[in-house]
Structures are given as structure tokens and as C-alpha cells.
Design a protein around this motif. Structure first.
Motif, PDB file in Angstrom:
ATOM      1  N   ASP A 124       0.802  -1.235   0.000  1.00 43.60           N
ATOM      2  CA  ASP A 124       0.000   0.000   0.000  1.00 43.60           C
ATOM      3  C   ASP A 124       0.832   1.282   0.000  1.00 43.60           C
ATOM      4  O   ASP A 124       0.438   2.274  -0.606  1.00 43.60           O
ATOM      5  CB  ASP A 124      -0.957   0.025   1.201  1.00 43.60           C
ATOM      6  CG  ASP A 124      -2.176  -0.846   0.928  1.00 43.60           C
ATOM      7  OD1 ASP A 124      -2.209  -1.488  -0.145  1.00 43.60           O
ATOM      8  OD2 ASP A 124      -3.069  -0.909   1.797  1.00 43.60           O
ATOM      9  N   ASN A 125       1.964   1.274   0.673  1.00 47.49           N
ATOM     10  CA  ASN A 125       2.757   2.517   0.755  1.00 47.49           C
ATOM     11  C   ASN A 125       3.825   2.614  -0.326  1.00 47.49           C
ATOM     12  O   ASN A 125       4.696   3.476  -0.255  1.00 47.49           O
ATOM     13  CB  ASN A 125       3.441   2.617   2.123  1.00 47.49           C
ATOM     14  CG  ASN A 125       2.428   2.697   3.241  1.00 47.49           C
ATOM     15  OD1 ASN A 125       1.346   3.261   3.053  1.00 47.49           O
ATOM     16  ND2 ASN A 125       2.746   2.099   4.379  1.00 47.49           N
ATOM     17  N   PHE A 126       3.760   1.739  -1.306  1.00 45.25           N
ATOM     18  CA  PHE A 126       4.850   1.670  -2.291  1.00 45.25           C
ATOM     19  C   PHE A 126       4.287   1.836  -3.708  1.00 45.25           C
ATOM     20  O   PHE A 126       3.972   0.864  -4.390  1.00 45.25           O
ATOM     21  CB  PHE A 126       5.616   0.345  -2.115  1.00 45.25           C
ATOM     22  CG  PHE A 126       6.187   0.191  -0.742  1.00 45.25           C
ATOM     23  CD1 PHE A 126       7.381   0.819  -0.404  1.00 45.25           C
ATOM     24  CD2 PHE A 126       5.509  -0.522   0.238  1.00 45.25           C
ATOM     25  CE1 PHE A 126       7.898   0.720   0.886  1.00 45.25           C
ATOM     26  CE2 PHE A 126       6.018  -0.630   1.527  1.00 45.25           C
ATOM     27  CZ  PHE A 126       7.219  -0.006   1.847  1.00 45.25           C
ATOM     28  N   THR A 127       4.187   3.099  -4.130  1.00 47.71           N
ATOM     29  CA  THR A 127       3.491   3.379  -5.396  1.00 47.71           C
ATOM     30  C   THR A 127       4.230   2.792  -6.593  1.00 47.71           C
ATOM     31  O   THR A 127       3.605   2.258  -7.510  1.00 47.71           O
ATOM     32  CB  THR A 127       3.311   4.901  -5.611  1.00 47.71           C
ATOM     33  OG1 THR A 127       4.566   5.518  -5.338  1.00 47.71           O
ATOM     34  CG2 THR A 127       2.260   5.481  -4.723  1.00 47.71           C
ATOM     35  N   PHE A 128       5.563   2.886  -6.592  1.00 49.35           N
ATOM     36  CA  PHE A 128       6.306   2.326  -7.723  1.00 49.35           C
ATOM     37  C   PHE A 128       6.057   0.817  -7.826  1.00 49.35           C
ATOM     38  O   PHE A 128       5.788   0.278  -8.907  1.00 49.35           O
ATOM     39  CB  PHE A 128       7.819   2.608  -7.602  1.00 49.35           C
ATOM     40  CG  PHE A 128       8.599   1.862  -8.649  1.00 49.35           C
ATOM     41  CD1 PHE A 128       8.770   2.393  -9.922  1.00 49.35           C
ATOM     42  CD2 PHE A 128       9.108   0.589  -8.397  1.00 49.35           C
ATOM     43  CE1 PHE A 128       9.435   1.674 -10.922  1.00 49.35           C
ATOM     44  CE2 PHE A 128       9.773  -0.132  -9.374  1.00 49.35           C
ATOM     45  CZ  PHE A 128       9.940   0.416 -10.636  1.00 49.35           C
ATOM     46  N   LEU A 129       6.152   0.134  -6.694  1.00 49.77           N
ATOM     47  CA  LEU A 129       6.039  -1.330  -6.708  1.00 49.77           C
ATOM     48  C   LEU A 129       4.642  -1.775  -7.149  1.00 49.77           C
ATOM     49  O   LEU A 129       4.495  -2.744  -7.906  1.00 49.77           O
ATOM     50  CB  LEU A 129       6.380  -1.908  -5.331  1.00 49.77           C
ATOM     51  CG  LEU A 129       7.816  -1.632  -4.844  1.00 49.77           C
ATOM     52  CD1 LEU A 129       8.022  -2.190  -3.437  1.00 49.77           C
ATOM     53  CD2 LEU A 129       8.854  -2.217  -5.795  1.00 49.77           C
ATOM     54  N   LYS A 130       3.624  -1.044  -6.695  1.00 54.28           N
ATOM     55  CA  LYS A 130       2.248  -1.401  -7.093  1.00 54.28           C
ATOM     56  C   LYS A 130       2.060  -1.218  -8.593  1.00 54.28           C
ATOM     57  O   LYS A 130       1.515  -2.065  -9.289  1.00 54.28           O
ATOM     58  CB  LYS A 130       1.230  -0.533  -6.334  1.00 54.28           C
ATOM     59  CG  LYS A 130       0.855  -1.131  -4.996  1.00 54.28           C
ATOM     60  CD  LYS A 130      -0.534  -0.725  -4.533  1.00 54.28           C
ATOM     61  CE  LYS A 130      -0.579   0.764  -4.262  1.00 54.28           C
ATOM     62  NZ  LYS A 130      -1.712   1.170  -3.447  1.00 54.28           N
TER      63      LYS A 130
END
Ligand SMILES: N[C@@H](CCC(=O)N[C@@H](CS)C(=O)NCC(=O)O)C(=O)O
Length: 205
Positions: free
Chosen positions: A175-181
Motif C-alpha cells: 500500500d505505501n509503495f506506489t512504484f512497486l504497485k
């Protein structure tokens, strides 16, 4: 013509990244999956008595990361030059650090110790490693959604698969990792990968 056979169990585990590489490359291969009870009679046929093993033109290669790296080089998914390949390897090594810790939790036999390890893993270790991966993606991804050089490499495919297991254990993990999502979403949208994900056999962790 080159021939490829991949031997593994009916699981994603250490074998799925190679299956994803074959899918992304559109390369035909034999996907040989041993059931638990079949394995003892095949163990001695494998160079190190372990799986996965890739048989390439009749020669068997063990070690999941070596197999995946070889396949990625065969199909131009390893990075465009030596330095991009090193960046891809740095992402892969960081994912491997995370996976090794995750496996230690999952396969801990002592239930009390497993609870304790799990708490530390999800509260501390996992966010730390995901932050590291996010940092590498932003550093090497040239502003795009892939980890290195703005094009698909096997680092993206490995993270896609590992992400599936992490999200299975902790639905909010990314949830806190925009690049990874975004990275996982882009991988899943690639037509050959989308087709593979839709049609692959049910394959547990
Ligand atoms: N470092 C090896 C580890 C391989 C490994 O641990 N394989 C396990 C399955 S994930 C295995 O073959 N277990 C059965 C056995 O050792 O008999 C790799 O990455 O391929």
C-alpha cells in the motif's frame, strides 16, 4: 532448434520466474511438474538433487537464479548492456534477501517462533526491503514503471511473482509503495503475461 525443459514441483516457489520468462518471450518449453510422491525416484537424476532444473539442449542446469538469468539473456530480458544487467542483478539480489527472510518465516516448524519471526518480518524487515526496492526502481527505471531502463526485464517478472506471495500473506503489503504497485500492474497488463496468468494451471505458493 534449441529445446527447453523446466523441471519443478507443482508450485510457483523457485520455478515460476522462469515460467514467466518463457511466457514473456513467447518461447515454447516442456513444463514438467513432479508431485511430492514422484520426487524421490527423480531426485538422483538432477545434478544437485534439487529443483528447479532447466534442461537446455539435453544438458541439465540447476539453481533457480542461474536458470532465470540464463533464460533472460537468451530472450533479451536481462538488461540492454553490462551496466543495466548489473542493475537488474542488484534488484534481483534485493528481492532474494526479502524472499530468504520470508521463507525462513513460512517454513519455521516451531509455532511460537514462527509467530515471533512473522511479527518482525511484517513490521520491520518487509517494509525495509520494499523501500529498498522502491528506491532501486526509482533510481534505475528512468521514470517508467519497470525496474530498469524503462523496459521489461526478469527483475520485474521476479517481483511480480514474489509480490503475489507477499500479498497472499499480507493484503496491504504494497500500500505505501506506489512504484512497486504500479510495476506489478504494468507487468500483469503485458499481453503475453496477461494471457499466461489467465491460462496457467492453478499453482500454489
Ligand atoms: N538454491 C537452490 C535451492 C533449491 C531448493 O531448495 N529446491 C527445493 C525446492 S524449492 C528442493 O528441491 N527440495 C527438494 C529436495 O531438496 O529434495 C535454488 O535456488 O534453486
Amino acid at each position: 532448434m534449441a529445446t527447453y525443459k523446466l523441471y519443478y514441483f507443482n508450485g510457483r516457489g523457485r520455478g515460476e520466474v522462469s515460467r514467466l520468462i518463457f511466457a514473456a518471450a513467447g518461447q515454447k518449453y516442456e513444463d514438467i511438474r513432479f508431485e511430492g510422491e514422484q520426487w524421490p525416484s527423480h531426485k538422483s537424476e538432477m545434478p544437485l538433487g534439487q529443483l528447479p532444473v532447466l534442461e537446455f539442449n539435453g544438458v541439465k542446469l540447476p539453481q533457480s537464479i542461474s536458470i532465470a538469468r540464463f533464460l533472460a539473456k537468451q530472450f533479451n530480458l536481462a538488461g540492454k548492456d553490462n551496466f543495466e544487467q548489473a542493475q537488474v542483478d542488484a534488484v534481483v539480489d534485493t528481492i532474494a534477501d526479502l524472499v530468504n527472510k520470508f521463507i525462513a518465516v513460512r517454513f519455521e516448524a516451531d509455532e511460537a517462533k514462527k509467530q515471533e519471526l512473522g511479527k518482525t518480518f511484517f513490521a520491520e524487515e518487509l517494509p525495509k526491503q520494499l523501500k529498498n526496492l522502491e528506491t532501486l526502481g526509482k533510481l534505475y527505471g528512468k521514470g517508467g514503471a519497470f525496474f530498469v531502463g524503462n523496459q521489461l526485464t526478469w527483475a520485474d517478472l521476479l517481483f511480480y511473482d514474489v509480490g503475489e506471495s507477499l500479498l497472499g500473506a499480507e493484503a496491504n503489503a504494497l500500500d505505501n509503495f506506489t512504484f512497486l504497485k504500479q510495476n506489478r500492474a504494468e507487468v500483469a497488463k503485458l499481453p503475453k503475461i496477461a494471457e499466461y496468468l489467465k491460462s496457467r494451471p492453478v499453482t500454489p505458493f
